[in-house]
Scaffold this active site. Structure first.
Site, short mmCIF file in Angstrom:
data_model
loop_
_atom_site.label_atom_id
_atom_site.label_comp_id
_atom_site.label_asym_id
_atom_site.label_seq_id
_atom_site.Cartn_x
_atom_site.Cartn_y
_atom_site.Cartn_z
CE LYS A 78 -3.81 -0.54 4.87
NZ LYS A 78 -5.20 0.18 5.30
CG HIS B 218 -2.26 -0.93 1.19
ND1 HIS B 218 -2.10 -2.23 1.50
CD2 HIS B 218 -3.29 -0.78 0.56
CE1 HIS B 218 -2.99 -2.75 1.35
NE2 HIS B 218 -3.97 -2.26 0.82
N1 LIG Z 1 -13.02 -0.97 3.08
C1 LIG Z 1 -12.49 -0.62 1.94
O1 LIG Z 1 -12.50 -1.24 0.71
C2 LIG Z 1 -11.19 0.40 2.06
C3 LIG Z 1 -10.65 0.78 0.78
C4 LIG Z 1 -9.71 1.81 1.32
C5 LIG Z 1 -9.44 2.54 2.64
N2 LIG Z 1 -10.11 1.94 3.49
C6 LIG Z 1 -9.93 2.35 4.95
O2 LIG Z 1 -10.73 3.53 5.18
C7 LIG Z 1 -9.97 4.24 6.00
C8 LIG Z 1 -9.97 5.93 5.44
O3 LIG Z 1 -9.01 5.45 4.22
P1 LIG Z 1 -8.27 6.93 3.49
O4 LIG Z 1 -7.59 6.25 2.62
O5 LIG Z 1 -9.18 7.65 2.98
O6 LIG Z 1 -7.65 7.50 4.74
P2 LIG Z 1 -7.31 9.03 4.93
O7 LIG Z 1 -7.34 9.86 3.50
O8 LIG Z 1 -6.26 9.18 5.96
O9 LIG Z 1 -8.83 9.70 5.45
C9 LIG Z 1 -9.19 9.28 6.72
C10 LIG Z 1 -10.38 10.45 7.08
O10 LIG Z 1 -10.83 9.86 8.44
C11 LIG Z 1 -11.30 11.26 9.20
N3 LIG Z 1 -10.67 10.83 10.60
C12 LIG Z 1 -9.71 10.57 11.02
N4 LIG Z 1 -9.80 10.34 12.49
C13 LIG Z 1 -11.11 10.49 12.46
C14 LIG Z 1 -11.85 10.67 13.95
N5 LIG Z 1 -11.31 10.38 15.11
N6 LIG Z 1 -13.02 11.31 13.79
C15 LIG Z 1 -13.60 11.34 12.67
N7 LIG Z 1 -12.85 11.56 11.43
C16 LIG Z 1 -11.63 11.24 11.59
C17 LIG Z 1 -10.12 12.24 8.68
O11 LIG Z 1 -10.50 13.46 8.77
P3 LIG Z 1 -10.10 14.58 9.47
O12 LIG Z 1 -8.73 14.74 9.82
O13 LIG Z 1 -10.78 15.87 8.93
O14 LIG Z 1 -11.21 14.22 10.69
C18 LIG Z 1 -10.06 11.67 7.25
O15 LIG Z 1 -10.63 12.34 6.36
C19 LIG Z 1 -8.88 3.52 6.40
O16 LIG Z 1 -9.09 2.80 7.72
C20 LIG Z 1 -8.38 2.88 5.18
O17 LIG Z 1 -7.82 1.85 5.65
C21 LIG Z 1 -11.06 0.87 3.59
#
Ligand SMILES: NC(=O)c1ccc[n+]([C@@H]2O[C@H](COP(=O)([O-])OP(=O)(O)OC[C@H]3O[C@@H](n4cnc5c(N)ncnc54)[C@H](OP(=O)(O)O)[C@@H]3O)[C@@H](O)[C@H]2O)c1
Length: 252
Positions: free
Chosen positions: A147, A143
């Site tokens: 991540k 990844h």
């Molecule tokens: N299921 C799937 O198919 C799949 C696919 C890809 C990724 N994921 C997962 O999805 C998640 C997000 O991935 P990403 O790549 O988008 O990460 P990212 O770019 O780091 O985004 C994470 C978001 O979560 C918010 N956040 C973090 N801590 C928070 C909290 N305590 N309360 C509320 N909001 C919070 C952050 O926004 P703020 O800082 O503005 O709060 C940010 O917008 C990860 O866990 C990743 O592993 C899952």
């Protein structure tokens, strides 16, 4: 028109999901959840600190945020009696327990990987693990360098699938170093974090003189967002309960 709230709307996945939903004629994003919404200039809908603060009515909430946000997510969804699609990864066993508990009250769809291709990969891995019991099973995942959790939730899901289908492989071995030989009961899991890799999972079943490799490569984040939208459509009128990709794929 299905009304949706996105938790994590500022993140990489939240932004991709928002864009896809903006182009959809069957869905409307009515609000978002983010901790830093004041800095969020590009999103034109209301954005709140937590789900229970959201004033707009919605049919379902899709979460791509962080495991540390799960308690406020569940609290908000239960209070609003709102179906949840949880796509975030990196949950502890305790956090997963809370998600399961909430699913007794509201419908919860949870998957560490919402890509249809990965769901099929998982089904193939189940079959291979069952038949190739004497082969060594190893998972290699790669990844992007931003991540936060390692190994990936998908790698853990694949490891659990191997364990469920061949319980004799009951040790998860995260990386290798030192002088110890490989134990037959191990499932090796290796994580690469580099550049902007969207997501790769390779599962090896290695026997005497032959290797089977099952590999999935995510070339775009859209695949996860599309799967999450399909999950939202699936769960929106369901009874309370815990649902996953197998349910979405009709048990396959
Ligand atoms: N299921 C799937 O198919 C799949 C696919 C890809 C990724 N994921 C997962 O999805 C998640 C997000 O991935 P990403 O790549 O988008 O990460 P990212 O770019 O780091 O985004 C994470 C978001 O979560 C918010 N956040 C973090 N801590 C928070 C909290 N305590 N309360 C509320 N909001 C919070 C952050 O926004 P703020 O800082 O503005 O709060 C940010 O917008 C990860 O866990 C990743 O592993 C899952």
């Amino acid at each position: 028109m299905q009304k949706i709230i996105i938790q994590g709307i500022k993140g990489k996945m939240g932004s991709v999901l928002f864009k896809l939903l903006e182009d959809s004629e069957e869905h409307e994003v009515v609000a978002g959840v983010s901790r830093n919404y004041n800095k969020n200039k590009e999103v034109t809908i209301p954005v709140y600190h937590s789900l229970n603060e959201v004033k707009e009515h919605a049919d379902v909430c899709i979460d791509f945020s962080n495991h540390s946000a799960v308690n406020s997510l569940l609290k908000g969804a239960v209070e609003k009696q709102m179906p949840l699609v949880i796509c975030t990864t990196g949950f502890s066993d305790e956090e997963l327990g809370c998600i399961k508990k909430a699913s007794a009250i509201i419908p919860v769809f949870q998957s560490y990987n919402t890509s249809i291709g990965v769901a099929v990969t998982n089904a193939l891995v189940a079959k291979a693990a069952k038949i190739l019991k004497n082969f060594d099973a190893e998972i290699i995942e790669a990844h992007h360098n931003q991540k936060q959790d390692s190994p990936s939730g998908t790698a853990l899901m694949l490891a659990n699938t191997i364990r469920e289908n061949s319980p004799e492989r009951d040790i998860l071995k995260y990386g290798r170093h030192g002088h110890d030989k490989r134990n037959k009961d191990e499932i090796g899991i290796h994580s690469i974090r580099a550049g902007s890799i969207v997501g790769e999972h390779s599962i090896l079943f290695a026997g005497e003189g032959e290797v089977l490799e099952i590999k999935h490569t995510a070339q775009s984040r859209d695949i996860f967002a599309r799967g999450a939208i399909a999950a939202a459509d699936f769960i929106v009128n369901k009874a309370s309960g815990f649902y996953g990709m197998k349910d979405l794929m009709g048990g396959a």
